[in-house]
Scaffold this motif. Structure first.
Motif, PDB file in Angstrom:
ATOM      1  N   GLY A 221      -6.022  -2.631   1.091  1.00 23.31           N
ATOM      2  CA  GLY A 221      -5.541  -1.265   1.160  1.00 23.31           C
ATOM      3  C   GLY A 221      -6.615  -0.213   1.014  1.00 23.31           C
TER       4      GLY A 221
ATOM      5  N   ILE B  20      -6.519  -3.038   5.688  1.00 26.19           N
ATOM      6  CA  ILE B  20      -7.598  -2.119   5.334  1.00 26.19           C
ATOM      7  C   ILE B  20      -7.466  -0.849   6.174  1.00 26.19           C
ATOM      8  N   LYS B  21      -7.668   0.301   5.525  1.00 27.52           N
ATOM      9  CA  LYS B  21      -7.563   1.581   6.215  1.00 27.52           C
ATOM     10  C   LYS B  21      -8.940   2.032   6.704  1.00 27.52           C
ATOM     11  N   ILE B  22      -8.921   2.943   7.680  1.00 26.96           N
ATOM     12  CA  ILE B  22     -10.159   3.527   8.175  1.00 26.96           C
ATOM     13  C   ILE B  22     -10.289   4.931   7.619  1.00 26.96           C
ATOM     14  N   GLY B  23     -11.412   5.208   6.975  1.00 24.45           N
ATOM     15  CA  GLY B  23     -11.664   6.525   6.414  1.00 24.45           C
ATOM     16  C   GLY B  23     -12.410   7.394   7.402  1.00 24.45           C
TER      17      GLY B  23
ATOM     18  N   LEU C   3      -6.392  -3.284  10.472  1.00 21.47           N
ATOM     19  CA  LEU C   3      -4.967  -3.094  10.204  1.00 21.47           C
ATOM     20  C   LEU C   3      -4.315  -4.408   9.813  1.00 21.47           C
TER      21      LEU C   3
ATOM     22  N   ALA D  39       0.839  -1.204   0.000  1.00 19.57           N
ATOM     23  CA  ALA D  39       0.000   0.000   0.000  1.00 19.57           C
ATOM     24  C   ALA D  39       0.872   1.250   0.000  1.00 19.57           C
ATOM     25  N   ASP D  40       0.395   2.272  -0.666  1.00 25.32           N
ATOM     26  CA  ASP D  40       1.029   3.595  -0.714  1.00 25.32           C
ATOM     27  C   ASP D  40       2.302   3.640  -1.554  1.00 25.32           C
TER      28      ASP D  40
ATOM     29  N   LYS E  41     -10.151  -1.611  14.820  1.00 23.33           N
ATOM     30  CA  LYS E  41      -8.964  -1.012  14.197  1.00 23.33           C
ATOM     31  C   LYS E  41      -7.863  -2.046  14.024  1.00 23.33           C
TER      32      LYS E  41
ATOM     33  N   SER F  17      -9.895   2.191   1.874  1.00 18.54           N
ATOM     34  CA  SER F  17     -10.349   2.918   3.056  1.00 18.54           C
ATOM     35  C   SER F  17     -11.832   2.657   3.283  1.00 18.54           C
TER      36      SER F  17
END
Length: 227
Positions: A142, A107-110, A103, A49-50, A99, A144
């Motif tokens: 990955g 998966i990200k939290i938006g 993680l 990711a990123d 969370k 959000s």
């Protein structure tokens, strides 16, 4: 699965060559450098990711290592598209636990929004692009995810309890029980009262009914007691 390429078979036998620094380069740039030096290469890919897809993140041997011509250089390149994963079960879990689960799944939290619920910071739902996501649904790694959480205040409105026949102490317990947080307002005694602790409620306002009428949390109920 790795992909293997053999390049420039005409390189002079026994020639020693320095391995170029390929980290951070696009795969096309790395291939051009290796081709120019008459080196072979093998590619493995993974998702990070990123990091932009097609970028070299690792190489073996290390940069500036001297190798023979036709030596295979092993490259790790970032995948251009994230793999699909199964969305984990986070519903009704505390936010901190959710969370950690997200993680671990990559998966990200938006955005996080709140709605009325008796439990504070409990996950009530998750959404992606405006659609609800449930455990087992397929989502890109990955991504959000937006969360809906409980505000700890319960429902905005609650049913009116029936206090008729209860003593004052019983009524106070009944009104404040659960997530309603109602309270007793004006207390009026009607008639001759020998023992107020034994007086029971004969009228209340607002009245309880079988309809869908509700009152806001924290409202007061006025009562009339008699013996």
């Amino acid at each position: 699965m790795s992909v293997f390429f053999a390049l420039r078979s005409y390189t002079r036998h026994g020639e020693s060559l320095p391995v170029p620094d390929l980290k951070g380069l696009k795969i096309e740039e790395a291939v051009a450098l290796l081709r120019d030096r008459g080196l072979r290469y093998s590619i493995d890919s993974l998702y990070i990711a990123d990091l932009p897809g097609g970028t070299i993140t690792e190489q073996d041997p290390a940069p500036n290592t001297t190798v023979k011509a036709k030596r295979t250089i092993y490259l790790t390149v970032v995948k251009k598209h994230p793999p699909d994963i199964s969305f984990p079960d986070i519903e009704n879990k505390p936010l901190e636990e959710a969370k950690a689960i997200l993680l671990n799944a990559g998966i990200k939290i938006g955005n996080m929004t709140y709605r009325s619920h008796v439990s504070l910071n409990t996950v009530l739902g998750a959404s992606l692009n405006g659609k609800f996501v449930h455990a087992g649904d397929v989502v890109p790694k990955g991504v959000s995810i937006n969360l809906t959480l409980g505000d700890g205040k319960g429902d905005a409105e609650v049913d009116i309890p029936n206090l008729i026949g209860l003593t004052l102490n019983e009524a106070r317990l009944a009104a404040s029980g659960g997530s309603s947080s109602l309270s007793i307002g004006e207390v009026i005694y009607e008639g001759s009262i020998a023992d107020t602790s034994k007086a029971v409620i004969i009228r209340q306002n607002p009245v309880a009914s079988d309809t869908l009428v509700q009152i806001p949390i924290g409202s007061r109920i006025n009562i009339v007691l008699s013996q």
